[in-house]
Structure formats: C-alpha cells, structure tokens
Design a protein around this motif. Sequence first.
Motif, PDB file in Angstrom:
ATOM      1  N   ILE A   1       1.726-123.183 -45.039  1.00  0.00           N
ATOM      2  CA  ILE A   1       0.213-123.268 -45.196  1.00  0.00           C
ATOM      3  C   ILE A   1      -0.372-122.676 -46.079  1.00  0.00           C
ATOM      4  CG2 ILE A   1      -2.035-122.462 -43.821  1.00  0.00           C
ATOM      5  CD1 ILE A   1      -0.305-122.732 -41.102  1.00  0.00           C
ATOM      6  N   ALA A   2       0.288-121.633 -46.597  1.00  0.00           N
ATOM      7  CA  ALA A   2      -0.317-120.865 -47.866  1.00  0.00           C
ATOM      8  C   ALA A   2       0.064-121.681 -49.020  1.00  0.00           C
ATOM      9  CB  ALA A   2       0.340-119.561 -47.885  1.00  0.00           C
ATOM     10  N   LYS A   3       1.071-122.287 -49.346  1.00  0.00           N
ATOM     11  CA  LYS A   3       1.211-123.367 -50.438  1.00  0.00           C
ATOM     12  C   LYS A   3       0.277-124.328 -50.400  1.00  0.00           C
ATOM     13  CE  LYS A   3       6.226-123.001 -50.980  1.00  0.00           C
ATOM     14  NZ  LYS A   3       7.705-123.585 -50.181  1.00  0.00           N
TER      15      LYS A   3
ATOM     16  N   HIS B   1      -1.410-121.620 -53.424  1.00  0.00           N
ATOM     17  CA  HIS B   1      -0.207-122.123 -54.607  1.00  0.00           C
ATOM     18  C   HIS B   1       0.683-121.007 -54.118  1.00  0.00           C
ATOM     19  CE1 HIS B   1      -1.857-118.072 -56.298  1.00  0.00           C
ATOM     20  NE2 HIS B   1      -3.131-118.648 -56.461  1.00  0.00           N
ATOM     21  N   LYS B   2       1.642-121.281 -55.132  1.00  0.00           N
ATOM     22  CA  LYS B   2       2.890-120.446 -54.882  1.00  0.00           C
ATOM     23  C   LYS B   2       2.530-119.006 -54.900  1.00  0.00           C
ATOM     24  CE  LYS B   2       7.252-122.999 -56.141  1.00  0.00           C
ATOM     25  NZ  LYS B   2       7.884-123.663 -57.328  1.00  0.00           N
ATOM     26  N   GLY B   3       1.754-118.515 -55.645  1.00  0.00           N
ATOM     27  CA  GLY B   3       1.698-116.999 -55.612  1.00  0.00           C
ATOM     28  C   GLY B   3       1.101-116.513 -54.275  1.00  0.00           C
ATOM     29  N   ILE B   4       0.183-117.214 -53.725  1.00  0.00           N
ATOM     30  CA  ILE B   4      -0.198-116.919 -52.415  1.00  0.00           C
ATOM     31  C   ILE B   4       0.659-116.864 -51.408  1.00  0.00           C
ATOM     32  CG2 ILE B   4      -1.976-117.467 -50.526  1.00  0.00           C
ATOM     33  CD1 ILE B   4      -4.095-118.180 -52.671  1.00  0.00           C
TER      34      ILE B   4
ATOM     35  N   VAL C   1       2.064-113.995 -48.975  1.00  0.00           N
ATOM     36  CA  VAL C   1       2.078-113.812 -47.505  1.00  0.00           C
ATOM     37  C   VAL C   1       3.592-113.755 -47.246  1.00  0.00           C
ATOM     38  CG1 VAL C   1       1.840-115.659 -45.562  1.00  0.00           C
ATOM     39  CG2 VAL C   1       0.006-115.643 -47.379  1.00  0.00           C
ATOM     40  N   ASN C   2       4.446-114.361 -47.543  1.00  0.00           N
ATOM     41  CA  ASN C   2       5.905-114.158 -47.344  1.00  0.00           C
ATOM     42  C   ASN C   2       6.143-112.780 -47.511  1.00  0.00           C
ATOM     43  OD1 ASN C   2       8.577-115.047 -46.500  1.00  0.00           O
ATOM     44  ND2 ASN C   2       9.186-114.895 -48.842  1.00  0.00           N
ATOM     45  N   GLY C   3       5.632-111.985 -48.452  1.00  0.00           N
ATOM     46  CA  GLY C   3       6.065-110.494 -48.882  1.00  0.00           C
ATOM     47  C   GLY C   3       5.580-109.784 -47.747  1.00  0.00           C
ATOM     48  N   VAL C   4       4.360-110.063 -47.413  1.00  0.00           N
ATOM     49  CA  VAL C   4       3.706-109.112 -46.440  1.00  0.00           C
ATOM     50  C   VAL C   4       4.300-109.103 -45.082  1.00  0.00           C
ATOM     51  CG1 VAL C   4       1.531-108.536 -45.163  1.00  0.00           C
ATOM     52  CG2 VAL C   4       1.135-108.960 -47.695  1.00  0.00           C
ATOM     53  N   LEU C   5       4.583-110.355 -44.573  1.00  0.00           N
ATOM     54  CA  LEU C   5       5.159-110.591 -43.354  1.00  0.00           C
ATOM     55  C   LEU C   5       6.760-110.032 -43.155  1.00  0.00           C
ATOM     56  CD1 LEU C   5       3.945-114.034 -42.529  1.00  0.00           C
ATOM     57  CD2 LEU C   5       3.053-111.687 -41.450  1.00  0.00           C
ATOM     58  N   ARG C   6       7.477-110.316 -44.504  1.00  0.00           N
ATOM     59  CA  ARG C   6       8.789-109.756 -44.354  1.00  0.00           C
ATOM     60  C   ARG C   6       8.846-108.211 -44.372  1.00  0.00           C
ATOM     61  NH1 ARG C   6      12.283-113.468 -43.735  1.00  0.00           N
ATOM     62  NH2 ARG C   6      12.088-115.657 -44.673  1.00  0.00           N
ATOM     63  N   ASN C   7       7.913-107.642 -45.205  1.00  0.00           N
ATOM     64  CA  ASN C   7       7.770-105.946 -45.179  1.00  0.00           C
ATOM     65  C   ASN C   7       7.552-105.622 -43.922  1.00  0.00           C
ATOM     66  OD1 ASN C   7       7.634-103.815 -46.406  1.00  0.00           O
ATOM     67  ND2 ASN C   7       5.941-104.160 -47.593  1.00  0.00           N
ATOM     68  N   ILE C   8       6.673-106.261 -43.165  1.00  0.00           N
ATOM     69  CA  ILE C   8       6.488-105.848 -41.771  1.00  0.00           C
ATOM     70  C   ILE C   8       7.622-105.945 -40.813  1.00  0.00           C
ATOM     71  CG2 ILE C   8       5.089-106.496 -39.623  1.00  0.00           C
ATOM     72  CD1 ILE C   8       2.685-107.305 -41.546  1.00  0.00           C
TER      73      ILE C   8
END
Length: 448
Positions: free
Chosen positions: A105-107, A111-114, A118-125
């Motif tokens: 959905i973010a892509k 764009h790829k950066g977003i 999103v991926n980084g925040v969720l994996r960090n959690i």
Amino acid sequence: MGKNVREIALEALLSVYKNQSYSNLLVNNTIQKNDLSSSDSGLLTEIIYGTIQRDQLLDFYLEPFIKNQKKLEEWVYILIKLSLYQLHFLDRVPAHAVLNEAVEIAKKRGHKGIASLVNGVLRNIQRNGLRSIDGIKDPIEKLSIETNHPEWLIETWVEEFGVVETRKMCEENILPPYQTARVNLMKASREEVIKMLEDEGIEVEEGNLSPFAIEIQKGNVAYTNAFKEGYLSIQDESSMLVAQALGVSEGEHILDTCAAPGGKSTHIAELLNGTGSVTALDLHKHKVKLIQEQATRLGLENIETKALDARKAPEEFEGRLFDRVLVDAPCSGLGVIRRKPDILLRKNASDVSNLQRVQKSILDEASKLVKPGGTLVYSTCTVGHDENIDVVNSFLNEHNDYELDQSLIEHLPSKLKESKTVQKGFIQLLPHYFGTDGFFIARLRKKV
C-alpha cells in the motif's frame, strides 16, 4: 485489480481522522460501495473500529519508534497505526500478511522510500516489542490511554460514578459492538421473526432486556427480506425502553419532538397498534424523510411527520395538547461510544454545557403541550449528570406543575425491576450493566 480490505480501511480511517466522518455510517457505506464478502466486511469493520477505539494506546506504542510524527504524511502514520493494531490485537491475522500489505500500500500510494520507512518501523516493533503501559503512574492518565477516553471525561465520571464503575464503563466502551433489533409485534411474534432470520442464514438470540429485542450473533439483518418487509427495526435495547417508559394506551395522541431517524416514533406507533397518532418532529427535512421511510417500510399509517424546531412546537400546535410527549434530546452521545468510537476524537468539555442549554429549552417548550395528568418523558443516549438528572432537576425547580412519576418502574422489563438502576422516576443505564448503550430516561407527570 480492485483495492484490498486494508487499503479500503486506510481510506475510511483517513476520512474519519481528516474529515470527521462518522465511523458507523462510513463502515456501512464502504461495505456496500465495495461489495465486500462477509469475511472481508468483518475484517474491515474490525480494523476501522479497533484502530479508532485504541487510538491513544497505538499512539503511545508508536511514539518510541517514530522520531518525528509531524513530518510524516497523515496517511503514512495511519497506515502504520492500523498495521500495528492488527499485529498486536488480531490473533487470526498472520504478521507477514500485515507487513507485506502495508509495504505494498505504501508503494502504491507513495514511493519506495515511504515503503521502506513503513517496513522499517513495523519490523523494529516486531524485534523490540512494545513498551508497557504500567510505566504510567497517574491512574487517570493510564486509564485514559488504555481505554481511549479523554482525561477530562474520566475525571467527570469518577466524580459521578466512582473509580470502579468508571473503569468498567471505559472497558465496555472498547469492546466490539453487536447489532440488536426490535421486532414489529404488529406483524409477527419474536419467535416467528427469529425463525425467518434463521431461514435467511442469520444467527440470532433473544435480547437481554427488552421483550421486543433480538441480538444478532452473525450476519447483518439490514440486508434480509425480514427487514425489508418491515418485521424488524435496527435499534439498541436501551433505546427500546423509551417507548415502554411512555406507557402508551391505544387511541392516544403522542408527540415525539426530536424524532429522527424514527426508531422511537415507529416503536410508539407499533405499541398503539394502528390506533391514535404519533406526531414526529425533527429540525431537518432530510431527517424527517428517514422517519417517513421507516414508517412506510413497517406498514405504519398512524405517524405524521413535520420538519420543525421542537422549541417552536407550542406556537405550531397552538391550542392542541397531547396525551404523552417524548423529548429524546440532542446530546453528547457519550453512551454510544462503542458504536461510534470517533465521538471521542472530537468531543470536549464545553460541548456538554452548550448542549445542556438546548436540552433545557426543548424540555421547557415541550412541557407546554402535555395534557393535565399526561406524561412527559425525557431521554438521552449519554451518561453524565449534567445532561441528564441535572436537566430534569432544573426543569422541576422551575415547573411546579410537574413531578417525577414513580410509576416508571411498572413500565420497564422485569430484569430492570430487580436491578438497582431505577430510581424514583428515572433510570440511568451504564453500558456495562446489560451490555446496552448508555442511556437515561426520566418519566414526568403533569399534575391535574
């Protein structure tokens, strides 16, 4: 390819947070517009309601993982929020599905950066886990974040109902809502309507409180033939008590001053069994149309509707008096938080005092239209004293031709008679008492 459920949920939540859309109407419209299956409808409803109901708690959990929320576009933050809701609160949704869809959905929207943010925040959690709410020492602040109620409201309720009742009420308000309906006994018995619905694949039980009520366990009665053919109306059980509290007899003439969308007017008309009349008023023309539509669907011919400000009713009906008058007053709606969790996103303490003035003036004007010996019922779907018993007491102080009617209890279901909720002439239902909406009903009698 059409949009998936999480993408639809994101758009709906944006509409609630940005445009102050009403979650309950939005969910129904979104399901119909996207023609969702029952399992997709269930997931969509769960994500939208759940994210709003845990709004403050999700913010609390996300704070350590998002350095500068203000810099994020709103849709990105809401996407992370609804994904966290699923990860933390929904056991049946696999984590990898939540993550993959959030990134897709973010892509698609950005764009790829977003997408990588999103991926980084969720994996960090996932890696680090969430901080505990037990770190909050102030009990009011803790309950506020935990149950998504503003601190000013919790403080008011603690003062009025005590800590234990307030906690129970707050916790009840974040449970998923369920649908209840009122059977039209002019057309069929409760058992017959339950059978009709079961034949249409709906799972139903008898209601908890009202003799008219059924509780829907699975399915949506709004789409059934039984509903279309006028065998039932969607209404909460607490709201069904209002027509009973009026205690109507066949042949009487009743005025409902703030009647839209028509649940109580149609119930009164059903109790009159095709006799007498119900005059249903509402301020807005488009809302009056809703009352007429319900009356037509239910086959009720004893309802007349009028677009009118209830405060102007005495001049409109000059010289005419009614056997019974209902003031189901406009209120803050703090008894229906479970069904409309977005109420808490926009309510503040001053709203309540503004409403109290309107409630008092409608009650003042409506009281002029009751026959001597007749009944005036005041009700709201809220729970605080200032919109309820304070309004009634203030009215009684200024109108010595009225008194609280002690016979209220005789008109209510037996389950309430056994409980301690009915006072002398009024009742305050809190949501956790019977799993209904929070509701207040006072029955007043005009002295002869």
